[in-house]
Design an enzyme around this catalytic site. Sequence first.
Site, mmCIF file in Angstrom:
data_model
loop_
_atom_site.group_PDB
_atom_site.id
_atom_site.type_symbol
_atom_site.label_atom_id
_atom_site.label_comp_id
_atom_site.label_asym_id
_atom_site.label_seq_id
_atom_site.Cartn_x
_atom_site.Cartn_y
_atom_site.Cartn_z
ATOM 1 N N VAL A 1 102.968 75.779 -35.012
ATOM 2 C CA VAL A 1 102.101 74.510 -35.678
ATOM 3 C C VAL A 1 101.628 74.867 -37.026
ATOM 4 O O VAL A 1 100.954 75.957 -37.420
ATOM 5 C CB VAL A 1 100.827 74.389 -34.821
ATOM 6 N N GLY B 1 102.999 75.781 -40.044
ATOM 7 C CA GLY B 1 103.803 76.484 -40.936
ATOM 8 C C GLY B 1 102.916 77.584 -41.123
ATOM 9 O O GLY B 1 102.533 78.761 -40.129
ATOM 10 N N ARG C 1 125.063 80.936 -34.414
ATOM 11 C CA ARG C 1 126.291 80.286 -34.026
ATOM 12 C C ARG C 1 127.326 80.340 -35.069
ATOM 13 O O ARG C 1 128.330 80.241 -34.587
ATOM 14 C CB ARG C 1 125.845 78.463 -34.042
ATOM 15 N N GLY D 1 114.499 66.815 -50.258
ATOM 16 C CA GLY D 1 114.471 67.974 -49.421
ATOM 17 C C GLY D 1 113.545 67.720 -48.157
ATOM 18 O O GLY D 1 113.529 68.730 -47.262
ATOM 19 N N GLY E 1 108.574 74.719 -44.393
ATOM 20 C CA GLY E 1 109.360 75.781 -45.391
ATOM 21 C C GLY E 1 109.618 76.998 -45.072
ATOM 22 O O GLY E 1 109.046 77.822 -44.125
ATOM 23 N N LYS F 1 102.869 69.512 -31.767
ATOM 24 C CA LYS F 1 101.944 70.289 -32.307
ATOM 25 C C LYS F 1 100.597 69.954 -31.859
ATOM 26 O O LYS F 1 99.836 70.757 -31.463
ATOM 27 C CB LYS F 1 102.007 70.216 -33.800
#
Length: 429
Positions: free
Chosen positions: A133, A135, A47, A188, A305, A206
Site C-alpha cells: 500500500v 509504495g 519467468r 510511463g 515505482g 489497498k
Amino acid sequence: MRTRPLKVALLGCGVVGSEVARIMTTHADDLAARIGAPVELAGVAVRRPSKVREGIDPALVTTDATALVKRGDIDVVVEVIGGIEPARSLITTAFEHGASVVSANKALLAQDGAALHAEAEKNGRDLYYEAAVAGAIPLIRPLRESLAGDKVNRVLGIVNGTTNFILDKMDSTGAGYQEALDEATALGYAEADPTADVEAFDAAAKAAILAGIAFHTRVRLDDVYREGMTEVTAADFAAAKQIGCTIKLLAICERAADGGSVTARVHPAMIPLSHPLASVRGAYNAVFVESDAAGQLMFYGPGAGGAPTASAVLGDLVAVCRNRLNGATGPGESAYAALPVSPMGDVVTRYHISLDVADKPGVLAQVATVFAEHGVSIDTVRQQGKDGEASLVVVTHRASDASLSGTVEALRKLDTVRGVASIMRVEGE
C-alpha cells in the site's frame, strides 16, 4: 555480529524485484549492521531466465520458484510477482518450509490476507507487506504498531499515483480524461491497459488492507465499494472549483459513529481546496488518518515505482531478519473486533448534483420538494437559465447513499427535469 548470513529468496525480478536485488548488493554492509547478520541473495525466481539482469549472478536465477522456496535453508522469501496464483501457493509453501515472507502483493492480501496470516501463525513465521500500500510511504507499520494503542476512526487517502496524475492534469490544464490518460501513458505512469488503476481495482485492494488493519476487522476486496474515474469530465472540475473544491480518487475507510460497523469505499470525490489531500499533485500518494488520541495524521510520498517500493520491501526485510535472529515474530493479524462491514447504501456523506431542467417558474420548488420527501437536506442551490433550459446545481448536507439514490430516481420522473448531468460525493469536511 553473526557471520552466517540470512538467506533470502526473491520471487520476481521486474521493476521492483531488480531494485530490491540492487539495494541488497550495494547496501550490504549497512543492512548487515542494522540487522546484526549479513543477508545473502540465495536465489531469484523469474519467468524469462535468458534476460540479462545487471548485478545478479546468473547462477542464482531459476524458473522453478517452488523448488526455491522448498529448499529449507531459506530464511526469508520476498514475493514481488503479484497476482493471486502462483503467489498464494508459493507463500504458503514458504511458510511450510520455514521461511518468513515479505510481500508487495496487494491483490492477494486483499483477497486472502486472513488465510495467509493463519498460515504464518501456524508455522511461527512473519508476514510483512508494507510495500503493498502506497509504495515507499510508511503506513502499514504505523497503523498496526505505532497506533496500536489508539482508536482509528477514519482513513482517507490517495493511494494510486496513476489516477492522481490524470486528475491533477485535468484540474491544472483543463484537459479531458482521455487527453490526460494519454499523457500519463506516454510518461510511463499508466500501463498499456490502465483498467486496474482507472477503474479503481488497485485502490480498492489497498482500501481493504487499510481498513482491516485500522479497525482490527477482516475486510476483503469484495467488501469494498468501488467506482472508477473514467466518467469524470472537465465540466466536473469546473463545478468543483465553483464550490472551492478539486476532485480526487479517494480510498475511504470509516468507523460508524456508534462504533458498531465499518465501511470501505473507493470513488471520485470533490474535496475542499483547504484539505491537505487537495494539494497532493502528480503521481504522489497521501493518506490522512484520524484517531481519538493522535488526532489527524498525514502520510505523504511517492506511491509507486521501483526504488520507492523497494525501499518499503527492504524495510520489511530488515524487520523480519531481526525477528529471525531473535527467535521471535512481529505483529500478525489483528481481527479481534470483527465489526460488520456496512453496505454502500448506509454511507453518509455530502453530494453535489447537477440537473438539466426546464427554465420556468416552479422548477426549484418541485426539486426541493423531492429532496425533502426523501429526507435529504439541501445546503446550497445555484441555478442558471437560458433559452428555456437551465442548469440547477444542488449541494446537500450529509445524507445516506440510499436516500440520495431514491431522491435521484424521483427527480428523473419529474417532467421539468431533463436529465441528471452528474452526481459526485463531497468528502473531507
